[in-house]
Write an enzyme that holds these catalytic residues in place. Structure first.
Site, PDB file in Angstrom:
ATOM      1  N   LYS A 481      -3.093  23.415 -13.965  1.00  0.00           N
ATOM      2  CA  LYS A 481      -2.155  23.590 -12.852  1.00  0.00           C
ATOM      3  C   LYS A 481      -1.496  22.254 -12.511  1.00  0.00           C
ATOM      4  CE  LYS A 481      -6.009  22.976  -9.709  1.00  0.00           C
ATOM      5  NZ  LYS A 481      -7.166  23.645  -9.120  1.00  0.00           N
ATOM      6  N   ARG A 579     -10.620  29.997   1.420  1.00  0.00           N
ATOM      7  CA  ARG A 579      -9.237  29.755   1.028  1.00  0.00           C
ATOM      8  C   ARG A 579      -8.681  31.097   0.580  1.00  0.00           C
ATOM      9  NH1 ARG A 579      -8.013  25.115  -3.443  1.00  0.00           N
ATOM     10  NH2 ARG A 579      -8.878  26.663  -4.858  1.00  0.00           N
ATOM     11  N   TYR A 707      12.171  -4.641   2.393  1.00  0.00           N
ATOM     12  CA  TYR A 707      12.558  -4.057   3.680  1.00  0.00           C
ATOM     13  C   TYR A 707      11.720  -4.598   4.830  1.00  0.00           C
ATOM     14  CZ  TYR A 707      15.423  -0.493   1.389  1.00  0.00           C
ATOM     15  OH  TYR A 707      16.397   0.149   0.683  1.00  0.00           O
TER      16      TYR A 707
HETATM   17  C1  PLP Z   1      -8.370  23.315  -9.424  1.00  0.00           C
HETATM   18  C2  PLP Z   1      -9.421  24.282  -9.594  1.00  0.00           C
HETATM   19  C3  PLP Z   1     -10.535  24.026 -10.406  1.00  0.00           C
HETATM   20  C4  PLP Z   1     -10.792  22.704 -11.065  1.00  0.00           C
HETATM   21  O1  PLP Z   1     -11.330  21.791 -10.137  1.00  0.00           O
HETATM   22  P1  PLP Z   1     -11.703  20.296 -10.546  1.00  0.00           P
HETATM   23  O2  PLP Z   1     -12.400  19.757  -9.368  1.00  0.00           O
HETATM   24  O3  PLP Z   1     -10.431  19.593 -10.802  1.00  0.00           O
HETATM   25  O4  PLP Z   1     -12.559  20.383 -11.744  1.00  0.00           O
HETATM   26  C5  PLP Z   1     -11.430  25.059 -10.623  1.00  0.00           C
HETATM   27  N1  PLP Z   1     -11.269  26.263 -10.033  1.00  0.00           N
HETATM   28  C6  PLP Z   1     -10.228  26.522  -9.210  1.00  0.00           C
HETATM   29  C7  PLP Z   1     -10.118  27.863  -8.597  1.00  0.00           C
HETATM   30  C8  PLP Z   1      -9.278  25.549  -8.951  1.00  0.00           C
HETATM   31  O5  PLP Z   1      -8.257  25.810  -8.138  1.00  0.00           O
END
Ligand code: PLP
Length: 812
Positions: A481, A579, A707
């Site tokens: 992602k 969540r 700045y």
């Molecule tokens: C992003 C995510 C992960 C991975 O988490 P990390 O801490 O980066 O390993 C796993 N499961 C879900 C549902 C996520 O959103």
């Protein structure tokens, strides 16, 4: 070379099952994807935790491979090929190399040490190849498998070997020594690399020295600690900056080069075109070899003056007209051509594949033999067009279909027409003297000088690190992602699908669609699907996370309209993160909706841990796991299904391996960030954000920078301006003296406020010039350290790197 099968069987103590009396082996392979001239290939079926070479044998027999080294003859294959049956195929590969090596009797130089091995090997090759036919490891193939494969590359035209050997654990060097059988040893240095594999530094030095047990001469920098450990009877040839070595050296560093005053019998001067200490050390080690071989001070000085930065990596870049460029423009030899073509094969973006290839040097084969092999290799890799540059290749490859000859690089550049390249992958591979970097400049999409370099080897290393932490049967979903945590999702997804990842996870449907369009066929789960994207998801074969009754109803309704059958969905349970996900009160309705429903099928049930990285919350995490266990069992039992179950993210894999169930979801760890120092030590850094010095200024005490005049110089100060700012993803809070960047391996403080597109640094005490490269983060400073200073998490820094920063992917 013609070897009888009996001899090979004897060499590796194998049982022979087959019919052939002799086989003509031109090629040894351990990778089923990388094959050519199949009839004369000996395939070693290596087995690791994640793959088993034996599984590919039937397919390889169909492709014409007829000789295999195996631990057992696969079912139904007896009589269909020649099998050499051994207890351990990896050991057999080493035994074969050992046996093969004994057929050759020419001087061999062996190089080891904590760093600089590959550079010293490549430079020695460059320095000695005017006088020798050199065989060496391709790239940095220096491992327990890389060394045997390198040695098997020897042929009877070679008259000097230069091999590097690398170890990470005790007892590895002994094998490598027997395979390399060196006459001259070079110990580059002893640093901290791989310390974790050894109980102490002494043990590591002793292990490295095992490479030199039988050498006639060992070259090293004078060091009492090391020399005390060298076995008696081994002659050494040492150098030092002080007075103690056999060769003594004084160095003077200026802006662009280092002048060395060498004293050995006579005194002479050598200028090398580098300023940093490591490059100088590597240069001196090479110089020592030349001295030992009897070269005069004048020849040594001439050759060392021409040393160049070693670029062994293959870089993937965006090209003009939607092309993808693979830049390997610094060397050509047959072995590295093979590696580059295998890498090209993984780039599935385009069906058209062009290679721009120069003459190939130092193969040891005759021209005819060599280009016959090249021809076969290009055909086996389905290359659609070959642009050959150089006198020899234009003659020798003229009969290749779709061959475009140019007598030199200048001729190609003069006739260059950008419209001749579109929608294809272009591999650019040339010997250094051909200056193919000028071709790269024309074909590359131009952007500003700031790049995020992504090390694909590190990605694979980290993937395997977590792979080895879990049971072999546990599947892995990798989270790509947010543009793969800023790293660039296509390339990461491609390399992972090549390494057989089970699932990819994205946040939104459009991310998944982009991966499908790039040719990724691995199953993909969309973690936060929206109702409006369901149709597109189905069209692109993306699997939704289902987190609520409302969403489930909507998806089933659509599945019904589209008359889908058993479309895979993934049920998310909320066990405390609060969540997304079903809670206990929703389970009855969920079960009722799915009961006897054939439009969708529950492929997996999962949940997400909210504090798997923090020991303070172990009880809470255990409670989440417990709830997951109960809820998933309730659903599976009621529906009589047996879906995959998964709950662990990266820190979960590390801290709660007992809860790995059927799959884990790896995220940040893949990108080189672990949740404690122990774990970090075993991961490799993936992303390095780099830029250049745009302008240098000298300001007087009392003058200000940037700045709001946030920095006021208290003394005369030299500053450099870099074309990178908070819009690129450098946190603004990292400015005003808090943060630093690295310029020529030295820390340069960021002064004043970081601007949108630029920032300023203090370089008062650093030798550098406009155009020099600057590291904003990578190994140092690491995003972990930055995040700590800035009171945030590495995730935020990685994911904030702007899309306008060009990503360059490379493989070593
Ligand atoms: C992003 C995510 C992960 C991975 O988490 P990390 O801490 O980066 O390993 C796993 N499961 C879900 C549902 C996520 O959103």
């Amino acid at each position: 070379m013609n070897i009888t099968i009996q001899d090979i069987a004897l060499a590796m103590q194998a049982r022979f099952e087959g019919t052939a009396k002799t086989i003509d082996i031109e090629n040894v392979s351990i990778d089923s994807r990388s094959l050519h001239n199949n009839a004369s290939t000996l395939f070693f079926a290596l087995s690791g935790q994640n793959h088993n070479g034996h599984n590919y044998i039937p397919a390889l027999i169909n492709k014409g491979v007829s000789s295999f080294v195996v631990t057992h003859v696969p079912k139904g294959m007896a009589g269909r090929a020649n099998f050499l049956v051994v207890a351990n195929t990896r050991t057999a590969l080493q035994h074969f190399a050992l046996y093969y090596r004994k057929h050759f009797n020419f001087p061999v130089i062996a190089v080891t040490g904590s760093s600089g091995k590959t550079i010293v090997k490549e430079w020695l090759n460059f320095l000695l190849s005017p006088d020798y036919n050199v065989v060496r490891n391709p790239k940095s193939y220096n491992s327990q498998i890389g060394v045997p494969l390198s040695v098997i590359g020897i042929n009877n035209k070679h008259n000097l070997g230069i091999f590097e050997a690398g170890i990470s654990m005790p007892n590895e060097m002994e094998y490598l020594e027997r395979i390399i059988l060196p006459d001259i040893g070079v110990l580059t240095n002893i640093g901290s690399a791989h310390d974790e594999g050894f109980t102490n530094r002494k043990e590591k030095i002793q292990e490295k020295l095992k490479l030199f047990t039988r050498v006639k001469l060992l070259i090293l920098q004078k060091s009492k600690a090391v020399e005390d450990l060298i076995p008696k009877g081994i002659k050494t040839f040492t150098w030092s900056y002080g007075k103690s070595g056999d060769v003594t050296i004084k160095k003077e560093v200026d802006a662009n080069s280092t002048l060395l005053h060498i004293t050995h019998k006579k005194t002479f001067k050598v200028r090398i075109p580098f300023t940093d200490a490591h490059a100088t050390e590597n240069g001196i080690n090479c110089l020592m070899v030349l001295l030992h071989l009897g070269y005069s001070g004048r020849v040594i000085a001439n050759r060392l003056a021409a040393l160049y930065p070693v670029e062994l990596r293959l870089e993937v870049k965006e090209g003009i007209n939607d092309c993808t460029i693979i830049d390997d423009s610094y060397n050509t030899d047959f072995q590295s051509l093979k590696i580059a073509l295998d890498f090209l094969e993984q780039q599935k973006t385009h069906t058209q594949k062009t290679i721009i290839l120069s003459d190939i040097f130092q193969s040891g084969f005759s021209k005819k033999q060599l280009y016959k092999r090249v021809h076969r290799l290009l055909t086996a890799h389905n290359i659609t067009r070959v642009i050959g540059i150089g006198k020899t290749i234009t003659e020798q490859l003229a009969d290749f279909p779709n061959f475009y000859p140019y007598k030199n690089t200048q001729a190609f550049l003069a006739q260059f027409n950008s419209n001749a390249f579109a929608d294809e992958t272009i591999l650019i591979k040339g010997a250094r003297s051909f200056r193919f970097e000028e071709i790269v400049v024309l074909l590359e999409e131009k952007t500003h000088e700031t790049v995020l370099e992504i090390n694909l080897n590190a990605v694979v290393h980290n993937f395997n690190f977590y792979r080895n932490k879990i049971r072999p049967q546990t599947k892995i979903m990798v989270m790509v992602k947010a543009f793969a945590y800023g790293s660039g999702s296509y390339e990461i997804a491609k390399i992972l699908s090549h390494h057989k990842v089970d699932y990819l996870g994205v946040a939104f449907a459009d991310e998944g669609i982009a991966l499908r369009n790039a040719g990724i066929t691995t199953p993909i789960v969309v973690m936060n699907p929206e109702g409006s994207s369901f149709s597109a998801m189905i069209a692109y074969n993306l699997e939704p996370e289902i987190y609520s009754v409302r969403e489930l109803r909507a998806f089933i309704a659509l599945a019904q309209v589209k008359n889908l059958s058993l479309y895979p969905i993934h049920i998310k349970i909320d066990t405390g993160m609060h969540r997304l996900g079903f809670e206990e009160e929703h389970l009855d309705e969920l079960i009722a909706l799915l009961h006897n429903n054939n439009f969708v099928a529950v492929k997996s049930i999962f949940s997400h841990l909210s504090a798997s990285d923090s020991p303070d919350f172990n009880d809470f995490t255990q409670q989440q796991i417990q709830l997951f266990e109960e809820f998933s069992a309730t659903i599976s039992k009621a529906l009589q299904i047996n879906p995959l179950r998964h709950i662990l993210n990266t820190s979960g894999i590390y801290n709660f391996p007992d809860a790995q169930y059927d799959m884990v979801r790896l995220g940040i760890g893949l990108y080189g960030v672990g949740n404690n120092t122990e774990e970090m030590k075993q991961l490799q850094n993936v992303g390095t954000l780099k830029t250049v010095i745009l302008q240098i200024k000298n300001i007087a005490a009392g003058e200000s920078v940037g700045y709001s005049r946030k920095f006021i110089a208290t003394q005369s100060t030299r500053t450099a301006t870099l074309p990178i700012g908070y819009a690129d993803g450098v946190p603004r809070a990292w400015g005003n003296g808090k943060g630093y960047v690295m310029v020529n391996n030295q820390k340069a403080r960021i002064i004043g406020s970081i601007c949108m597109d630029m920032l300023m640094i203090d370089i008062t005490n650093i030798a550098c010039k406009e155009g020099d490269s600057v590291t904003v983060f990578g190994t140092n400073p690491s995003v972990v350290a930055m995040a700590k200073t800035l009171n945030t998490i590495p995730y935020e820094i990685l994911a904030s790197i702007s899309q306008r920063v060009k990503r360059v992917f490379y493989k070593e």
